[in-house]
Enzyme design. Structure first.
Site, PDB file in Angstrom:
ATOM      1  CB  CYS A   1       5.246   2.353   7.187  1.00  0.00           C
ATOM      2  SG  CYS A   1       4.785   3.816   6.249  1.00  0.00           S
ATOM      3  CG  LEU A   2       6.671   0.850   1.162  1.00  0.00           C
ATOM      4  CD1 LEU A   2       6.066   1.101  -0.213  1.00  0.00           C
ATOM      5  CD2 LEU A   2       7.815  -0.153   1.083  1.00  0.00           C
TER       6      LEU A   2
ATOM      7  CG  HIS B   1       0.243   6.813   5.397  1.00  0.00           C
ATOM      8  ND1 HIS B   1       1.394   7.336   5.935  1.00  0.00           N
ATOM      9  CD2 HIS B   1       0.501   5.497   5.183  1.00  0.00           C
ATOM     10  CE1 HIS B   1       2.309   6.366   6.044  1.00  0.00           C
ATOM     11  NE2 HIS B   1       1.787   5.237   5.603  1.00  0.00           N
TER      12      HIS B   1
ATOM     13  CD  GLN C   1       3.379   5.807   2.515  1.00  0.00           C
ATOM     14  OE1 GLN C   1       2.354   5.282   2.095  1.00  0.00           O
ATOM     15  NE2 GLN C   1       4.380   5.113   3.020  1.00  0.00           N
TER      16      GLN C   1
ATOM     17  N   GLY D   1       0.831  -1.196   0.000  1.00  0.00           N
ATOM     18  CA  GLY D   1       0.000   0.000   0.000  1.00  0.00           C
ATOM     19  C   GLY D   1       0.863   1.243   0.000  1.00  0.00           C
TER      20      GLY D   1
ATOM     21  CG  HIS E   1      -0.479   1.288   7.130  1.00  0.00           C
ATOM     22  ND1 HIS E   1       0.496   0.841   7.998  1.00  0.00           N
ATOM     23  CD2 HIS E   1       0.155   2.148   6.285  1.00  0.00           C
ATOM     24  CE1 HIS E   1       1.645   1.425   7.690  1.00  0.00           C
ATOM     25  NE2 HIS E   1       1.466   2.211   6.653  1.00  0.00           N
ATOM     26  CD  GLU E   2      -1.008   2.403   2.699  1.00  0.00           C
ATOM     27  OE1 GLU E   2      -0.569   3.562   2.624  1.00  0.00           O
ATOM     28  OE2 GLU E   2      -0.297   1.428   3.017  1.00  0.00           O
TER      29      GLU E   2
HETATM   30 NI    NI Z   1       2.708   3.406   5.545  1.00  0.00          NI
END
Ligand code: NI
Length: 152
Positions: A89-90, A135, A51, A46, A131-132
């Protein structure tokens, strides 16, 4: 394929509340396509607008090959049950933590054609949506983690 740079660490862009998309322009569609490429290239499941440095309410999620969501203005409308598990998380490379999330969620959003869609997600898919969407409100998973794991 157009990859964008993933924002990492303590960058303040990750802490902002994103604005809804009011008009689905070619630029928004390109953003979502680029986000999908960027997420896949980084082996993520995701990715959210902030991000890649864009403060708009857009996410991409792909927890299984072929099950791809590119969503605009997503909102969780229902949630039930719970699951406790590791999350990463990226934008926070090398870290993971244990987060409690609903087992099932319903998400309402617009697709890239501007059509309203309602998606039910369970397990990892529900976790990824939560999660997304977090963000988009400047929330990172460590804010919700019961504990962080030791770095590998
Ligand atoms: Ni994330």
């Amino acid at each position: 394929m157009a990859k964008r740079k993933i924002v990492t660490g303590n960058d303040p862009v990750l802490r902002k509340v994103c604005r809804p998309v009011d008009k689905i322009t070619p630029r928004i569609r390109q953003l979502l396509a680029d986000m999908l490429d960027t997420m896949r290239d980084a082996d993520g499941v995701g990715l959210a607008g902030p991000q890649v440095g864009v403060l708009r309410r857009v996410i991409v999620v792909e927890t299984e090959p072929g099950q791809t969501y590119m969503l605009i203005n997503p909102e969780i409308t229902e949630s039930s049950g719970e699951q406790v598990g590791d999350e990463g998380c990226l934008s926070l490379p090398g870290e993971s933590g244990c987060v409690r999330r609903p087992m099932k969620v319903k998400v309402r959003a617009l697709d890239t054609d501007g059509k309203e869609v309602e998606i039910e997600g369970e397990g990892l898919l529900a976790r990824a949506f939560c999660h997304e969407i977090d963000h988009l409100d400047g929330i990172l998973y460590p804010d919700r983690a019961e504990y962080m794991n030791e770095k590998a």
